[in-house]
Design a protein around this motif. Structure first.
Motif, mmCIF file in Angstrom:
data_model
loop_
_atom_site.group_PDB
_atom_site.id
_atom_site.type_symbol
_atom_site.label_atom_id
_atom_site.label_comp_id
_atom_site.label_asym_id
_atom_site.label_seq_id
_atom_site.Cartn_x
_atom_site.Cartn_y
_atom_site.Cartn_z
ATOM 1 N N THR A 93 0.843 -1.189 0.000
ATOM 2 C CA THR A 93 0.000 0.000 0.000
ATOM 3 C C THR A 93 0.885 1.249 0.000
ATOM 4 O O THR A 93 2.034 1.212 0.435
ATOM 5 N N ASN A 100 -5.048 8.736 3.283
ATOM 6 C CA ASN A 100 -5.690 8.034 2.173
ATOM 7 C C ASN A 100 -4.756 6.935 1.671
ATOM 8 O O ASN A 100 -3.616 7.205 1.310
ATOM 9 N N SER A 101 -5.279 5.721 1.635
ATOM 10 C CA SER A 101 -4.458 4.572 1.283
ATOM 11 C C SER A 101 -4.821 4.051 -0.098
ATOM 12 O O SER A 101 -5.988 4.012 -0.469
ATOM 13 N N ARG A 102 -3.799 3.669 -0.858
ATOM 14 C CA ARG A 102 -4.001 3.076 -2.184
ATOM 15 C C ARG A 102 -3.327 1.716 -2.202
ATOM 16 O O ARG A 102 -2.137 1.599 -1.860
ATOM 17 N N LYS A 103 -4.080 0.719 -2.612
ATOM 18 C CA LYS A 103 -3.513 -0.613 -2.747
ATOM 19 C C LYS A 103 -2.648 -0.652 -4.005
ATOM 20 O O LYS A 103 -3.051 -0.156 -5.056
ATOM 21 N N LEU A 121 0.938 4.037 -9.642
ATOM 22 C CA LEU A 121 0.430 4.825 -8.520
ATOM 23 C C LEU A 121 0.083 6.226 -9.000
ATOM 24 O O LEU A 121 0.973 7.000 -9.368
#
Length: 154
Positions: A93, A100-103, A121
């Motif tokens: 992540t 705010n998290s993005r896989k 990303l």
């Protein structure tokens, strides 16, 4: 005599400007230099950079969308003793400073003896991310943690 002095001064000024350009380009290159952490039995190399640095042909061959708002996370895992590329499972992540998290979905790329794990990303200018990348092979699991600030290259 004055013309000769002006000519020499102009030459010095051009040399000075060339030196400044060289220093700036070296600083820019070092901002994208590859980094490494030793985790257990592995040397984990990582780099995050904006996708416009890829040529259109390379990006297309790996299905990467080139955009000044897209970065590419590149991970490679080597045995720290032999230096041999490792086939591992990579997941992770990227969390910005607002939480705010993005896989990150990694795609394995094999190129000869080299193995890379790539993930796209999206980002905004001057956005800072904290990365947590899990590397696992069998029961051996290690976590790579690092932070990087991203910039939009105009």
């Amino acid at each position: 005599m004055k013309a000769k002095v002006r000519f020499i001064m102009k030459k010095i000024k051009l040399s000075y400007m060339a030196l400044i350009a060289l220093v700036i380009s070296c600083l820019s290159f070092s901002a994208f230099a590859e980094q490494k952490q030793t985790l257990g039995d592995w040397d984990v190399h990582y780099i995050v950079f904006s996708t416009p640095f890829l040529t259109p042909e390379v990006a297309a061959s790996y299905g990467i969308v080139r955009s000044k708002f897209n970065a590419l996370v590149n991970i490679s895992v080597l045995d720290k003793t032999s230096g041999k590329a490792q086939r591992v499972d990579v997941s992770g992540t990227a969390k910005n400073l607002l939480g705010n998290s993005r896989k990150l979905t990694f795609k394995k790329v094999e190129d000869g003896d080299a193995i890379y794990y790539l993930a796209a990303l999206p980002f905004r200018d001057q956005e800072t991310f904290r990365f947590e990348i899990d590397v696992q092979k069998g029961a051996d699991k290690q976590t790579l943690k690092f932070q990087q600030k991203m910039y939009v290259d105009e």
